[in-house]
Design an enzyme around this catalytic site. Structure first.
Site, PDB file in Angstrom:
ATOM      1  N   ASP A 100      -0.974 -55.915 -25.155  1.00 13.57           N
ATOM      2  CA  ASP A 100      -0.825 -54.568 -25.579  1.00 13.57           C
ATOM      3  C   ASP A 100      -1.228 -53.916 -23.798  1.00 13.57           C
ATOM      4  O   ASP A 100      -2.638 -53.933 -23.593  1.00 13.57           O
ATOM      5  CB  ASP A 100      -1.794 -54.077 -26.348  1.00 13.57           C
ATOM      6  CG  ASP A 100      -1.827 -52.430 -26.811  1.00 13.57           C
ATOM      7  OD1 ASP A 100      -1.112 -51.868 -25.938  1.00 13.57           O
ATOM      8  OD2 ASP A 100      -2.102 -52.242 -27.614  1.00 13.57           O
ATOM      9  N   SER A 132      -2.106 -46.682 -33.109  1.00 15.90           N
ATOM     10  CA  SER A 132      -2.642 -46.130 -31.955  1.00 15.90           C
ATOM     11  C   SER A 132      -3.539 -44.870 -32.098  1.00 15.90           C
ATOM     12  O   SER A 132      -4.569 -45.010 -32.680  1.00 15.90           O
ATOM     13  CB  SER A 132      -1.471 -45.830 -30.920  1.00 15.90           C
ATOM     14  OG  SER A 132      -2.000 -45.618 -29.375  1.00 15.90           O
ATOM     15  N   HIS A 161       2.016 -53.233 -27.602  1.00 15.12           N
ATOM     16  CA  HIS A 161       1.246 -52.276 -28.309  1.00 15.12           C
ATOM     17  C   HIS A 161       1.822 -51.717 -29.737  1.00 15.12           C
ATOM     18  O   HIS A 161       1.506 -51.478 -30.343  1.00 15.12           O
ATOM     19  CB  HIS A 161       1.271 -50.816 -27.274  1.00 15.12           C
ATOM     20  CG  HIS A 161       0.387 -49.740 -27.770  1.00 15.12           C
ATOM     21  ND1 HIS A 161      -0.782 -49.892 -28.109  1.00 15.12           N
ATOM     22  CD2 HIS A 161       0.973 -48.413 -28.043  1.00 15.12           C
ATOM     23  CE1 HIS A 161      -1.174 -48.568 -28.554  1.00 15.12           C
ATOM     24  NE2 HIS A 161      -0.257 -47.894 -28.409  1.00 15.12           N
TER      25      HIS A 161
END
Length: 243
Positions: free
Chosen positions: A191, A98, A221
């Site tokens: 996601d 991320s 995610h």
């Protein structure tokens, strides 16, 4: 091994597994730490394979010193570069989750002679640009901080004006990203935080010819299920073979 050291930033906590290089370094996501499922899974793999691996906490996160709301993206990039420069030697492979995927790209740009391969997990490059509504951006600028409900824990997620401004100053996805090593991008198509189409766009912008985007149709995610972890390990092994 657990240790801390002090550059100009807060004292940083990290775990280093000794082994054969290149050293794999895990970069957590926003408001995350080095105790997550993916970091520990790669560490277990590294120990079993005799590979060097490092996981750490950014300043203000996890076991590291500092106050979370005092930190910015540039501060956490400094922490990442300190790990590359001070905690390990030789070539490194960065695995960024991320926001860690954004830091991974910035670190590769800053240390092109050290970073030999990249693995991004739902890399959220430039998310201060696309991850906030116009109203949220205005609120941060006016009030200095924004709280959002946190889908991954009981406490709200806090974003500060300092962090947001630093993110805007470090955007990458406006042109070619000058990196030439092997890159693997893992992205879930379910996601809710990082739109999946950003992954192939990132692949397009990377200068390297050795870039692959692996889409997981039912992936979220975090990509922390057993099958997702197996895919992540495969990606790490793949870039190590090519680095």
């Amino acid at each position: 091994m657990t240790d801390t050291f002090a550059p100009a930033r807060p004292r940083l906590a990290y775990h280093l597994t000794e082994g054969a290089g290149p050293t794999v370094i895990f970069l957590p996501g926003y408001a995350s730490d080095m105790e997550g499922t993916k970091a520990l899974a790669i560490e277990a793999w590294a120990k079993a394979q005799g590979r060097a691996f490092l996981r750490f906490d950014y300043g203000g996160c996890g076991q590291s010193e500092g106050r979370f709301e005092d930190q910015s993206l540039a501060d956490w990039l400094a922490d990442t570069l300190a790990m590359i420069d001070e905690a390990v030697t030789g070539p490194v492979v960065l695995v960024g989750s991320s926001m860690g995927g954004w830091l991974m790209l910035l670190a590769a740009k800053a240390r092109p002679d050290r970073v030999v391969a990249l693995v991004g997990i739902a890399p959220a490059a430039d998310f201060t640009d696309w991850g906030f509504s116009t109203e949220e951006k205005a609120y941060i600028m006016q009030h200095g901080r924004l709280e959002r409900p946190n889908a991954y824990g009981p406490a709200p997620t806090v974003y500060t004006k300092r962090f947001w401004s630093s993110g805007e100053a470090n955007r990458l996805m406006f042109g070619e990203i000058a990196y030439d090593g092997p890159v693997r991008i893992l992205q879930g198509q379910r996601d809710p935080d990082v739109p999946w189409h950003r992954a192939p766009r990132l692949a397009e912008l990377l200068r390297s010819a050795d870039v692959q985007t692996w889409l997981v149709k039912d992936g979220d995610h975090r990509l922390s299920r057993d099958a997702d972890i197996a895919l992540l390990i495969r990606a790490v092994e793949d870039v190590l073979d090519r680095a």
